[in-house]
Design an enzyme around this catalytic site. Sequence first.
Site, short mmCIF file in Angstrom:
data_model
loop_
_atom_site.label_atom_id
_atom_site.label_comp_id
_atom_site.label_asym_id
_atom_site.label_seq_id
_atom_site.Cartn_x
_atom_site.Cartn_y
_atom_site.Cartn_z
N HIS A 15 34.66 55.07 31.10
CA HIS A 15 35.91 55.65 31.06
C HIS A 15 35.87 56.96 31.73
O HIS A 15 34.97 58.04 31.13
CB HIS A 15 36.46 55.71 29.62
CG HIS A 15 38.02 55.93 29.61
ND1 HIS A 15 38.25 56.83 28.30
CD2 HIS A 15 38.85 55.59 29.92
CE1 HIS A 15 39.54 56.81 28.39
NE2 HIS A 15 40.19 56.16 29.47
N HIS A 57 44.00 63.11 34.12
CA HIS A 57 44.77 62.31 33.17
C HIS A 57 46.13 62.78 32.82
O HIS A 57 46.66 62.09 32.91
CB HIS A 57 43.71 62.15 31.95
CG HIS A 57 44.20 61.30 30.99
ND1 HIS A 57 45.11 61.74 29.94
CD2 HIS A 57 44.17 59.99 30.89
CE1 HIS A 57 45.52 60.83 29.40
NE2 HIS A 57 44.90 59.70 29.57
O1 G3P Z 1 42.64 52.79 32.08
C1 G3P Z 1 42.22 52.50 30.74
C2 G3P Z 1 42.67 53.76 29.94
O2 G3P Z 1 42.07 54.94 30.57
C3 G3P Z 1 44.10 54.06 29.71
O3 G3P Z 1 44.38 54.96 28.95
O4 G3P Z 1 45.23 57.37 28.56
O5 G3P Z 1 42.90 56.95 28.48
O6 G3P Z 1 44.19 56.64 30.71
P1 G3P Z 1 44.06 56.61 29.25
MG MG Z 2 42.95 56.06 32.42
#
Ligand code: G3P
Ligand code: MG
Length: 248
Positions: A15, A57
Amino acid sequence: MLPLAPWPYPRWIAHRGAGKLAPENTLAAFRLGAQYGYRMFECDAKLSADGVPFLLHDATLDRTTTGHGTGGDLPWSQLAQLDAGGWHSRSYAGEPLPTLEHLARYCIANTFLLNIEIKPTPGLEEKTGRVVAEHAARLWQGQAVPPLLSSFRPEALAGARATAPQLPRALLLDTLWNGWHGVARELGCVAIVCNHALWDAALVAQMHADGLRALSYTVNDEWAAQRLIDLGTDGTITDRVDLFSPAA
Ligand code: G3P
Ligand code: MG
């Protein structure tokens, strides 16, 4: 009942590069995730004011850079001057914001795979989908495995489909809102990426019967990861590159 198409992506996806171990969505983070053995990454992409896809983000710059205000309000020439690493720790001070192209070069050179989450500045959903997909199609042209484009925003996926219908799309879901399945079908999605708590055996079976892969975010506990493996889901996005070995 639709057949499940072959799935070219690995189970484990790091992530924002390396979760919380490095400044999210910087090249330093992807390099660290790779050092932990990860071969696929998730990133968040939006547009600068002059239409350059870059990694961030939040809608605003304040949390993860030395800038202030809405990231999408600045041209790339100004975004490129910001420090996107110092907020995390001194060892990453000076780390710049990357463009999607910077990350594409890194991934392609190392045959790493990428999930590009289209994270539009509010109000720019369709345009962000179009431009990110257009860049992704150009950058990954001729590569064996294309990037997986995902978004919480159906308008962004519709934009992506309009410019690069050949790139695989996935609908992100934080809740099972009314009509989500029909929207995913209508958008020609190949996968659903859910908040992991939403998956149960019936939902996984329903997705697979409909030809859709079942992926989860953001899975940071061993018990949750094991539950998702036992349910037969297809992919797991994690911050904990230090806990989960992608080779396992
Ligand atoms: O793509 C999965 C995840 O990253 C979605 O939530 O807010 O961490 O971008 P976020
Ligand atoms: Mg994400």
